[in-house]
Scaffold this motif. Sequence first.
Motif, mmCIF file in Angstrom:
data_model
loop_
_atom_site.group_PDB
_atom_site.id
_atom_site.type_symbol
_atom_site.label_atom_id
_atom_site.label_comp_id
_atom_site.label_asym_id
_atom_site.label_seq_id
_atom_site.Cartn_x
_atom_site.Cartn_y
_atom_site.Cartn_z
ATOM 1 N N LEU A 50 5.107 -1.062 0.394
ATOM 2 C CA LEU A 50 5.694 -0.663 1.412
ATOM 3 C C LEU A 50 7.018 -1.565 1.707
ATOM 4 O O LEU A 50 6.936 -2.620 1.824
ATOM 5 C CB LEU A 50 4.945 -0.643 2.865
ATOM 6 C CG LEU A 50 3.935 0.594 2.630
ATOM 7 C CD1 LEU A 50 3.046 0.126 3.899
ATOM 8 C CD2 LEU A 50 4.670 1.789 3.191
ATOM 9 N N GLY B 97 4.888 6.505 -0.480
ATOM 10 C CA GLY B 97 3.821 6.108 0.562
ATOM 11 C C GLY B 97 4.521 6.024 1.995
ATOM 12 O O GLY B 97 5.847 5.733 2.013
ATOM 13 N N TRP B 98 3.831 6.219 3.039
ATOM 14 C CA TRP B 98 4.464 6.082 4.452
ATOM 15 C C TRP B 98 3.740 5.489 5.405
ATOM 16 O O TRP B 98 2.326 5.440 5.402
ATOM 17 C CB TRP B 98 4.879 7.440 4.927
ATOM 18 C CG TRP B 98 5.499 7.486 6.349
ATOM 19 C CD1 TRP B 98 6.848 7.146 6.796
ATOM 20 C CD2 TRP B 98 4.689 7.600 7.541
ATOM 21 N NE1 TRP B 98 6.784 7.084 8.037
ATOM 22 C CE2 TRP B 98 5.654 7.429 8.591
ATOM 23 C CE3 TRP B 98 3.582 7.799 8.105
ATOM 24 C CZ2 TRP B 98 5.258 7.351 10.061
ATOM 25 C CZ3 TRP B 98 3.015 7.790 9.127
ATOM 26 C CH2 TRP B 98 4.063 7.847 10.284
ATOM 27 N N MET B 99 4.221 4.591 6.191
ATOM 28 C CA MET B 99 3.654 3.947 7.356
ATOM 29 C C MET B 99 4.717 3.668 8.357
ATOM 30 O O MET B 99 5.577 3.078 7.970
ATOM 31 C CB MET B 99 2.886 2.840 6.844
ATOM 32 C CG MET B 99 2.142 2.231 7.857
ATOM 33 S SD MET B 99 1.110 1.032 7.027
ATOM 34 C CE MET B 99 -0.223 0.231 8.516
ATOM 35 N N CYS C 252 2.794 -2.052 10.424
ATOM 36 C CA CYS C 252 2.771 -3.013 9.049
ATOM 37 C C CYS C 252 2.310 -4.507 9.739
ATOM 38 O O CYS C 252 3.185 -4.910 10.573
ATOM 39 C CB CYS C 252 4.070 -3.098 8.225
ATOM 40 S SG CYS C 252 4.391 -1.341 7.620
ATOM 41 N N PRO D 95 -0.032 2.397 2.646
ATOM 42 C CA PRO D 95 0.438 3.240 3.300
ATOM 43 C C PRO D 95 -0.627 4.343 4.125
ATOM 44 O O PRO D 95 -1.842 4.591 3.415
ATOM 45 C CB PRO D 95 1.036 4.281 2.108
ATOM 46 C CG PRO D 95 1.403 3.118 0.981
ATOM 47 C CD PRO D 95 0.273 2.368 1.056
ATOM 48 N N TRP E 184 0.683 9.646 1.672
ATOM 49 C CA TRP E 184 1.411 9.908 0.382
ATOM 50 C C TRP E 184 2.196 11.165 0.479
ATOM 51 O O TRP E 184 1.365 12.261 0.850
ATOM 52 C CB TRP E 184 0.675 9.575 -0.612
ATOM 53 C CG TRP E 184 0.173 8.298 -1.027
ATOM 54 C CD1 TRP E 184 -1.234 7.850 -0.616
ATOM 55 C CD2 TRP E 184 0.963 7.016 -1.579
ATOM 56 N NE1 TRP E 184 -0.898 6.392 -0.774
ATOM 57 C CE2 TRP E 184 0.125 5.934 -1.687
ATOM 58 C CE3 TRP E 184 2.006 7.175 -2.145
ATOM 59 C CZ2 TRP E 184 0.606 4.828 -2.126
ATOM 60 C CZ3 TRP E 184 2.655 6.030 -2.876
ATOM 61 C CH2 TRP E 184 1.783 4.671 -2.583
ATOM 62 N N ASP F 135 10.438 3.771 9.531
ATOM 63 C CA ASP F 135 9.690 3.978 8.654
ATOM 64 C C ASP F 135 9.542 3.151 7.234
ATOM 65 O O ASP F 135 10.544 2.834 6.806
ATOM 66 C CB ASP F 135 9.968 5.413 7.730
ATOM 67 C CG ASP F 135 10.279 6.601 9.135
ATOM 68 O OD1 ASP F 135 9.174 6.904 9.699
ATOM 69 O OD2 ASP F 135 11.291 7.335 8.945
ATOM 70 N N HIS G 25 8.133 2.528 3.774
ATOM 71 C CA HIS G 25 8.099 3.570 2.671
ATOM 72 C C HIS G 25 7.705 2.729 1.407
ATOM 73 O O HIS G 25 8.315 1.673 1.043
ATOM 74 C CB HIS G 25 9.147 4.653 2.646
ATOM 75 C CG HIS G 25 10.396 3.869 2.647
ATOM 76 N ND1 HIS G 25 10.981 3.258 3.740
ATOM 77 C CD2 HIS G 25 11.366 3.808 1.495
ATOM 78 C CE1 HIS G 25 12.348 2.962 3.357
ATOM 79 N NE2 HIS G 25 12.583 2.763 2.121
#
Length: 153
Positions: free
Chosen positions: A63, A83-85, A90, A110, A113, A128, A130
Motif C-alpha cells: 500500500l 489493493g485498496w484501504m 493504515c 488491503p 482488491w 486512498d 493503494h
Amino acid sequence: MILDRLENAESYYPVHAGFAQACDYLRRTDFTKMTPGKHEVDGERLYVMLNKGPGRGREAAKLEAHRRYIDIQYTIVGPDEIGWMPRHACRQIDTPFDSEKDFGLFTDRPEAWIAVPPGSFAIFFPDDAHAPMGAGTGCQLLKAVMKVAVDWK
C-alpha cells in the motif's frame, strides 16, 4: 476511489479541474511507443508515470499513499489488480512519508482488491492507500499513471 472505463471519463471531470486534461492525454497517447518512466504533460501539476513489467502479485504489492497528487491509474495491457484501504486505517508504516517524493508505504494488507482491466482506470485520492501492480507475476502489465496535482493552479 473511482473505477470506470476511459470511455466514461467525462462523468468525473467535475470532480477535479485537471481530470479533463489528464483523460484527454490518456486517449490521444500511444503508450506502446514510449519508454517507461516519468513524462511531463503540464509541468509538475500533471505528469504521467509509465510502468511496464510483470505484476508483483498480491503478497508483494504494498500500500502506498500520496498527499500532493491524485493518481489516475490506467491499464493499457493487463489486467492489473490494485489493493485498496482507507489511508487513515493504515497502521503499519514500511517507509515513512517523504514529502519531497510525495510517497509513503505501509505493510498493512488491503481491505479490497480491484480488478482494473485494459481500457479501465482507477482514481485514488490522498485518502486512498493503494497497492498497484498486484496482478500475478506471470501477468505482463503496461500502465499509465497520471499524477494530477491536488492543488491545481
